[in-house]
Design an enzyme around this catalytic site. Sequence first.
Site: not given
Length: 603
Positions: A540, A374, A350
């Site tokens: 994160h 995550d 991401e």
Amino acid sequence: MATQTGVGASFTSRLVGSLPKVGIRPAIDGRRKGVRESLEAQTMGMARAAAALIEQNVRHICGAPVECVIADTCIGGVAEAARAAEKFAREGVGVSLTVSPCWCYGSETMDMEPLSPKAVWGFNGTERPGAVYLAAVLAGHNQKGLPAFGIYGRDVLDRDDTEIPADVREKILRFVRAAVAAATMRGKSYLSLGNVSMGIAGSTISHDFFEHWLGMRVETVDMIEFVRRIERNIVDPEEFKRALAWTKANCKQGEDHNSPANRLTPAEQERVWEWCVKMTMIARDLMVGNPRLAELGFGEEALGRNAIAAGFQGQRQWTDHLPNGDFMEAILNSSFDWNGIRAPHVLATENDSLNGVAMLFGHLLTGTAQVFADVRTYWSPAALKRVANYEPTGVAAGGLIHLINSGAAAIDGAGCQTIGGKAAMKPFWEITEAEAKACLEATTWYPGTLEYFRGGGFSSHFVSRGGMPITMSRLNVVRGLGPVLQLAEGWTFELPAKVHDTLDRRTDPTWPTTWFAPRLTGSGAFTDGYTVMNTWGANHGAFSYGHVGADLIALAALLRIPVSMHNVPEQDVFRPSAWNAFGTADLEGADYRACANFGPLYG
């Protein structure tokens, strides 16, 4: 798999730029006719001992031992300091360590180079006042705004003692690991593959942060470059053939959890696998280049972007149409692929550049692969009991944090490598082919959930073995404050299979899982597992093998990045001596004040 490991192996950096060396500066009392002459052997002996310690214990991320350069003579004044500086510049020195057993002339012998990380080791003896010089020269560093780490042994030694005490060894190595990490980043690139992913703040790339705090540049490549290179065959066809065969032989595909009406056909899945493999090759080539492309007539593409770290946007514009980057991220972050065992790359999912920096810090300090995840769910003891009828004990007594994400988790994170018979993640030069194979066998590649990834893809799935010491970290940027680092040391935990399945199926069981038990202190952010989760600054986190929080704190201080949250014992916190002037009762507050006072390392 071909591999290049062991002490006798030849290790080569894939990045442009020489590997930073450590310059050893033996400082001495400049008075001749008896004083200096009596100290020459001891002072130069300290320099050689420090160099041997460093070269035997610290490696670059490419596996090469860190090289030390010792000044040609002891440094008794400005002229000899200048000669040492000139030699260091010629030899590619990026880190400075001054050593001395005696009184020296502080401002005349100190290192004045403004950007290189610095430390001073003052010998704790009584024959000559090494401690006095240490205090004097550190005061000079602080007064001139050139912070340096002070290294002073706890116990008095005799002048003929040549063995470096354990506490001094630890501080020298901690400083050098952090300093070499900082010096290695300087002049390298962060490669942004795409732009902002789903509004994630960390993928809003701050050029100012990378330039001013890390000495790096940001390079940006639109994701359409992947399409261009695939459609125009700007990949090595021989490597692609070998890579695809290796993938089919080593990456077992799991059952398709998509509904029967929503599954890709076998032919479509074959096409997706081909895209995933080519994307992996292309991302690597974009990061560090590939001479083979020049042989194929693609001279510009062969150069790469000299990227020590990168991130891939993926969601959503890419993944709504084309295969996701999960395979690419996981394989590049791992310590092995179809070319054998090799140094990991750092590639953030991401395009979360701030988590990518946390991964980069951990990789530079340990040489190991990093796991991106995550920080998904905190499972309290009460919730574990209610949902799975399980009562956690031991390190998990304060609850567990579920670390899970579809991409970027290095396969090393399965914990199938061993140190002393226990689960571990090792630097690539220590990994055996059997351990690499075990990590691959522990990983299943599930077809991507098409509701998330409309273009398909394959997500890695493993469950980390328990008992590994790990350090989770994260960099955040706060307006008006700047970058802030947070970290948590703890352990991986292995739940009974039935309990794991019960919890895992509440989220996405096709993704890799690490159950994390942070080490709790009973106060502040580490009161219990809930406070760790509740204090974490973003969605994160990245974890590195080992309890390396003290090294991260030292690196952050070098870069002028305050640490907002950690569970490292106070006696292990090591920062430049100037930090003491900002308060000794509240070390966290002093860290903030010192970083604000000195400002970003690179202006």
